[in-house]
Design a protein around this motif. Structure first.
Motif, PDB file in Angstrom:
ATOM      1  N   LEU A  36      43.768  33.218  53.352  1.00 33.86           N
ATOM      2  CA  LEU A  36      44.387  33.020  52.040  1.00 33.86           C
ATOM      3  C   LEU A  36      45.072  34.295  51.564  1.00 33.86           C
ATOM      4  CD1 LEU A  36      41.615  30.930  50.259  1.00 33.86           C
ATOM      5  CD2 LEU A  36      43.829  30.114  51.058  1.00 33.86           C
ATOM      6  N   SER A  37      44.432  35.426  51.741  1.00 30.37           N
ATOM      7  CA  SER A  37      44.999  36.700  51.331  1.00 30.37           C
ATOM      8  C   SER A  37      46.242  37.049  52.152  1.00 30.37           C
ATOM      9  CB  SER A  37      43.943  37.786  51.494  1.00 30.37           C
ATOM     10  OG  SER A  37      44.476  39.047  51.221  1.00 30.37           O
ATOM     11  N   GLU A  38      46.158  36.842  53.466  1.00 29.98           N
ATOM     12  CA  GLU A  38      47.267  37.170  54.360  1.00 29.98           C
ATOM     13  C   GLU A  38      48.511  36.337  54.052  1.00 29.98           C
ATOM     14  OE1 GLU A  38      48.206  36.342  59.008  1.00 29.98           O
ATOM     15  OE2 GLU A  38      46.209  37.113  58.526  1.00 29.98           O
ATOM     16  N   PHE A  39      48.338  35.021  53.906  1.00 30.17           N
ATOM     17  CA  PHE A  39      49.487  34.158  53.625  1.00 30.17           C
ATOM     18  C   PHE A  39      50.038  34.420  52.234  1.00 30.17           C
ATOM     19  CE2 PHE A  39      48.476  31.976  57.437  1.00 30.17           C
ATOM     20  CZ  PHE A  39      49.657  31.380  57.815  1.00 30.17           C
ATOM     21  N   GLY A  40      49.173  34.723  51.293  1.00 28.62           N
ATOM     22  CA  GLY A  40      49.648  35.028  49.951  1.00 28.62           C
ATOM     23  C   GLY A  40      50.542  36.250  49.927  1.00 28.62           C
ATOM     24  N   SER A  41      50.148  37.283  50.653  1.00 29.64           N
ATOM     25  CA  SER A  41      50.948  38.505  50.644  1.00 29.64           C
ATOM     26  C   SER A  41      52.175  38.394  51.543  1.00 29.64           C
ATOM     27  CB  SER A  41      50.096  39.695  51.074  1.00 29.64           C
ATOM     28  OG  SER A  41      49.676  39.566  52.404  1.00 29.64           O
ATOM     29  N   ARG A  42      52.044  37.738  52.680  1.00 36.44           N
ATOM     30  CA  ARG A  42      53.155  37.657  53.629  1.00 36.44           C
ATOM     31  C   ARG A  42      54.245  36.692  53.181  1.00 36.44           C
ATOM     32  NH1 ARG A  42      51.538  36.218  59.527  1.00 36.44           N
ATOM     33  NH2 ARG A  42      50.539  38.238  59.326  1.00 36.44           N
ATOM     34  N   HIS A  43      53.857  35.551  52.614  1.00 35.43           N
ATOM     35  CA  HIS A  43      54.819  34.509  52.269  1.00 35.43           C
ATOM     36  C   HIS A  43      55.012  34.333  50.761  1.00 35.43           C
ATOM     37  CE1 HIS A  43      55.088  33.221  56.431  1.00 35.43           C
ATOM     38  NE2 HIS A  43      53.781  33.287  56.492  1.00 35.43           N
ATOM     39  N   GLY A  44      54.298  35.097  49.953  1.00 36.86           N
ATOM     40  CA  GLY A  44      54.429  34.970  48.500  1.00 36.86           C
ATOM     41  C   GLY A  44      53.941  33.633  47.986  1.00 36.86           C
ATOM     42  N   VAL A  45      52.876  33.118  48.612  1.00 36.81           N
ATOM     43  CA  VAL A  45      52.343  31.806  48.282  1.00 36.81           C
ATOM     44  C   VAL A  45      51.031  31.972  47.522  1.00 36.81           C
ATOM     45  CG1 VAL A  45      51.511  29.636  49.273  1.00 36.81           C
ATOM     46  CG2 VAL A  45      53.370  30.869  50.374  1.00 36.81           C
ATOM     47  N   LYS A  46      50.853  31.174  46.473  1.00 32.65           N
ATOM     48  CA  LYS A  46      49.597  31.204  45.730  1.00 32.65           C
ATOM     49  C   LYS A  46      48.511  30.480  46.508  1.00 32.65           C
ATOM     50  CE  LYS A  46      51.910  31.258  41.305  1.00 32.65           C
ATOM     51  NZ  LYS A  46      52.105  30.582  40.033  1.00 32.65           N
ATOM     52  N   ARG A  47      47.263  30.814  46.239  1.00 28.05           N
ATOM     53  CA  ARG A  47      46.137  30.190  46.931  1.00 28.05           C
ATOM     54  C   ARG A  47      46.108  28.678  46.738  1.00 28.05           C
ATOM     55  NH1 ARG A  47      41.235  33.509  47.953  1.00 28.05           N
ATOM     56  NH2 ARG A  47      41.981  35.634  48.091  1.00 28.05           N
ATOM     57  N   THR A  48      46.577  28.215  45.596  1.00 27.92           N
ATOM     58  CA  THR A  48      46.569  26.768  45.336  1.00 27.92           C
ATOM     59  C   THR A  48      47.624  26.031  46.156  1.00 27.92           C
ATOM     60  OG1 THR A  48      48.041  27.069  43.437  1.00 27.92           O
ATOM     61  CG2 THR A  48      45.661  27.039  43.009  1.00 27.92           C
ATOM     62  N   GLU A  49      48.562  26.771  46.770  1.00 28.34           N
ATOM     63  CA  GLU A  49      49.613  26.165  47.576  1.00 28.34           C
ATOM     64  C   GLU A  49      49.296  26.211  49.067  1.00 28.34           C
ATOM     65  OE1 GLU A  49      52.846  28.573  46.209  1.00 28.34           O
ATOM     66  OE2 GLU A  49      53.361  27.170  44.632  1.00 28.34           O
ATOM     67  N   ILE A  50      48.080  26.648  49.407  1.00 28.92           N
ATOM     68  CA  ILE A  50      47.643  26.726  50.795  1.00 28.92           C
ATOM     69  C   ILE A  50      46.504  25.735  50.993  1.00 28.92           C
ATOM     70  CG2 ILE A  50      46.701  28.191  52.614  1.00 28.92           C
ATOM     71  CD1 ILE A  50      47.805  30.605  51.026  1.00 28.92           C
ATOM     72  N   GLU A  51      46.631  24.868  51.983  1.00 28.14           N
ATOM     73  CA  GLU A  51      45.588  23.894  52.297  1.00 28.14           C
ATOM     74  C   GLU A  51      44.996  24.225  53.653  1.00 28.14           C
ATOM     75  OE1 GLU A  51      47.259  20.006  52.124  1.00 28.14           O
ATOM     76  OE2 GLU A  51      47.918  20.233  50.061  1.00 28.14           O
ATOM     77  N   LEU A  52      43.726  24.598  53.678  1.00 31.24           N
ATOM     78  CA  LEU A  52      43.047  24.886  54.929  1.00 31.24           C
ATOM     79  C   LEU A  52      42.415  23.587  55.430  1.00 31.24           C
ATOM     80  CD1 LEU A  52      41.287  28.241  54.007  1.00 31.24           C
ATOM     81  CD2 LEU A  52      43.496  27.894  55.101  1.00 31.24           C
ATOM     82  N   GLU A  53      42.696  23.245  56.668  1.00 31.92           N
ATOM     83  CA  GLU A  53      42.211  21.990  57.225  1.00 31.92           C
ATOM     84  C   GLU A  53      41.011  22.178  58.144  1.00 31.92           C
ATOM     85  OE1 GLU A  53      45.679  20.322  59.037  1.00 31.92           O
ATOM     86  OE2 GLU A  53      46.611  19.887  57.104  1.00 31.92           O
ATOM     87  N   GLU A  54      41.035  23.235  58.955  1.00 32.89           N
ATOM     88  CA  GLU A  54      39.957  23.408  59.938  1.00 32.89           C
ATOM     89  C   GLU A  54      39.714  24.890  60.220  1.00 32.89           C
ATOM     90  OE1 GLU A  54      38.742  21.600  64.286  1.00 32.89           O
ATOM     91  OE2 GLU A  54      40.862  21.742  63.764  1.00 32.89           O
ATOM     92  N   VAL A  55      38.447  25.254  60.328  1.00 31.77           N
ATOM     93  CA  VAL A  55      38.044  26.589  60.724  1.00 31.77           C
ATOM     94  C   VAL A  55      37.086  26.442  61.904  1.00 31.77           C
ATOM     95  CG1 VAL A  55      36.923  28.723  60.012  1.00 31.77           C
ATOM     96  CG2 VAL A  55      38.227  27.425  58.342  1.00 31.77           C
ATOM     97  N   THR A  56      37.469  27.007  63.031  1.00 32.74           N
ATOM     98  CA  THR A  56      36.619  26.909  64.217  1.00 32.74           C
ATOM     99  C   THR A  56      36.315  28.306  64.744  1.00 32.74           C
ATOM    100  OG1 THR A  56      38.551  26.679  65.653  1.00 32.74           O
ATOM    101  CG2 THR A  56      37.492  24.667  64.925  1.00 32.74           C
ATOM    102  N   GLY A  57      35.081  28.529  65.160  1.00 35.11           N
ATOM    103  CA  GLY A  57      34.671  29.809  65.718  1.00 35.11           C
ATOM    104  C   GLY A  57      34.801  29.812  67.222  1.00 35.11           C
ATOM    105  N   GLN A  58      35.009  31.013  67.764  1.00 31.40           N
ATOM    106  CA  GLN A  58      35.155  31.110  69.216  1.00 31.40           C
ATOM    107  C   GLN A  58      34.023  31.893  69.802  1.00 31.40           C
ATOM    108  OE1 GLN A  58      39.019  32.789  69.841  1.00 31.40           O
ATOM    109  NE2 GLN A  58      40.056  30.919  69.277  1.00 31.40           N
TER     110      GLN A  58
END
Length: 58
Positions: A36-58
């Motif tokens: 969320l922090s990376e996309f907000g700073s890189r693309h100028g997107v607010k956290r409410t405009e980012i939808e996380l669908e899946e988080v998988t560990g390796q």
């Protein structure tokens, strides 16, 4: 630290764009926050405009 792959989509001027990124983090919650922090700073997107669908560990 573990590597997590986070996928989802973020809002841009053309609608929504899908993404998939890999981050180093101690757990899933920290991985989500880093994405969320990376996309907000890189693309100028607010956290409410980012939808996380899946988080998988390796």
């Amino acid at each position: 630290m573990s590597q997590f792959t986070v996928s989802g989509r973020f809002k841009n001027r053309d609608g929504y764009s899908p993404f998939e990124t890999t981050v180093d983090a101690p757990n899933e919650n920290v991985a989500e926050e880093r994405v969320l922090s990376e996309f907000g700073s890189r693309h100028g997107v607010k956290r409410t405009e980012i939808e996380l669908e899946e988080v998988t560990g390796q």
